[in-house]
Design a protein around this motif. Structure first.
Motif, PDB file in Angstrom:
ATOM      1  N   THR A  69       1.362   5.996  11.235  1.00  0.00           N
ATOM      2  CA  THR A  69      -0.006   6.307  10.832  1.00  0.00           C
ATOM      3  C   THR A  69      -0.036   6.921   9.438  1.00  0.00           C
ATOM      4  O   THR A  69      -0.906   6.588   8.627  1.00  0.00           O
ATOM      5  N   TYR A  70       0.912   7.811   9.156  1.00  0.00           N
ATOM      6  CA  TYR A  70       0.993   8.398   7.811  1.00  0.00           C
ATOM      7  C   TYR A  70       1.218   7.327   6.750  1.00  0.00           C
ATOM      8  O   TYR A  70       0.545   7.293   5.721  1.00  0.00           O
ATOM      9  N   VAL A  71       2.177   6.441   7.002  1.00  0.00           N
ATOM     10  CA  VAL A  71       2.490   5.397   6.026  1.00  0.00           C
ATOM     11  C   VAL A  71       1.312   4.436   5.888  1.00  0.00           C
ATOM     12  O   VAL A  71       0.954   4.019   4.788  1.00  0.00           O
ATOM     13  N   ARG A  72       0.675   4.089   6.995  1.00  0.00           N
ATOM     14  CA  ARG A  72      -0.480   3.189   6.949  1.00  0.00           C
ATOM     15  C   ARG A  72      -1.625   3.819   6.154  1.00  0.00           C
ATOM     16  O   ARG A  72      -2.308   3.135   5.384  1.00  0.00           O
ATOM     17  N   ALA A  73      -1.811   5.121   6.295  1.00  0.00           N
ATOM     18  CA  ALA A  73      -2.872   5.791   5.539  1.00  0.00           C
ATOM     19  C   ALA A  73      -2.576   5.758   4.040  1.00  0.00           C
ATOM     20  O   ALA A  73      -3.488   5.535   3.230  1.00  0.00           O
ATOM     21  N   LEU A  74      -1.299   5.951   3.667  1.00  0.00           N
ATOM     22  CA  LEU A  74      -0.936   5.850   2.256  1.00  0.00           C
ATOM     23  C   LEU A  74      -1.168   4.440   1.742  1.00  0.00           C
ATOM     24  O   LEU A  74      -1.754   4.244   0.672  1.00  0.00           O
ATOM     25  N   MET A  75      -0.754   3.450   2.507  1.00  0.00           N
ATOM     26  CA  MET A  75      -0.915   2.065   2.072  1.00  0.00           C
ATOM     27  C   MET A  75      -2.392   1.681   1.966  1.00  0.00           C
ATOM     28  O   MET A  75      -2.788   0.973   1.042  1.00  0.00           O
ATOM     29  N   ARG A  76      -3.208   2.159   2.882  1.00  0.00           N
ATOM     30  CA  ARG A  76      -4.651   1.878   2.804  1.00  0.00           C
ATOM     31  C   ARG A  76      -5.266   2.524   1.560  1.00  0.00           C
ATOM     32  O   ARG A  76      -6.112   1.932   0.898  1.00  0.00           O
ATOM     33  N   GLY A  77      -4.852   3.741   1.278  1.00  0.00           N
ATOM     34  CA  GLY A  77      -5.364   4.415   0.087  1.00  0.00           C
ATOM     35  C   GLY A  77      -4.971   3.681  -1.184  1.00  0.00           C
ATOM     36  O   GLY A  77      -5.796   3.497  -2.093  1.00  0.00           O
ATOM     37  N   GLN A  78      -3.717   3.238  -1.239  1.00  0.00           N
ATOM     38  CA  GLN A  78      -3.263   2.504  -2.421  1.00  0.00           C
ATOM     39  C   GLN A  78      -3.987   1.154  -2.524  1.00  0.00           C
ATOM     40  O   GLN A  78      -4.348   0.727  -3.621  1.00  0.00           O
ATOM     41  N   LEU A  79      -4.201   0.499  -1.396  1.00  0.00           N
ATOM     42  CA  LEU A  79      -4.922  -0.776  -1.414  1.00  0.00           C
ATOM     43  C   LEU A  79      -6.365  -0.579  -1.850  1.00  0.00           C
ATOM     44  O   LEU A  79      -6.906  -1.378  -2.619  1.00  0.00           O
ATOM     45  N   ARG A  80      -6.989   0.483  -1.398  1.00  0.00           N
ATOM     46  CA  ARG A  80      -8.373   0.769  -1.784  1.00  0.00           C
ATOM     47  C   ARG A  80      -8.487   0.965  -3.300  1.00  0.00           C
ATOM     48  O   ARG A  80      -9.401   0.433  -3.952  1.00  0.00           O
TER      49      ARG A  80
END
Length: 136
Positions: free
Chosen positions: A44-55
């Protein structure tokens, strides 16, 4: 002559934590262990970072698309047949805006990474030093 007596050197006491005593573990498990152990919380932590970077990347791409997408409209403006105003618009307007978009993107991505690093590191550890030394 009488020799002057100097006072004995002052003794200094060095105190430290005894070697046998272990440091108390943090009140919460650091997120780094969650990530390295591939738990659902770490994912979940890594997915949140990846979503933020994608955004951030999609925002920069959208701004770039708006900038490049409006260029054909510049060519359709009346009086642009000579070519000089078109090249002036391309040279004087587009490149500074491209630079601003790139600068915004880099700043946001670095902020996302710094937030993630702050979340992942143990509060007892010293913060990592700046990594921008090699940049010009």
């Amino acid at each position: 002559m009488a020799e002057e007596q100097q006072p004995p050197p002052r003794r200094e006491t060095v105190t430290a934590v005894p070697r046998g005593v272990r440091r108390r573990p943090p009140a919460h498990a650091p997120a780094r262990s969650e990530i390295s152990e591939h738990t659902t919380l770490g994912a979940t932590y890594v997915r949140a970072l990846m979503r933020g970077q994608l955004r951030v990347a999609l925002g920069a791409l959208g701004a770039l698309g708006l900038l490049v997408g409006t260029l054909p409209l510049v060519f359709l403006l009346p009086g642009t047949g000579s070519g000089a105003p078109v090249w002036a618009a391309l040279g004087l307007l587009v490149y500074p805006v491209l630079w601003l978009i790139a600068r915004w993107y880099v700043t946001r991505v670095e902020r996302n990474e710094a937030d993630f690093t702050g979340l992942v590191t143990d509060p007892a550890e010293p913060p990592p030093g700046p990594r921008r030394a090699g940049r010009s």
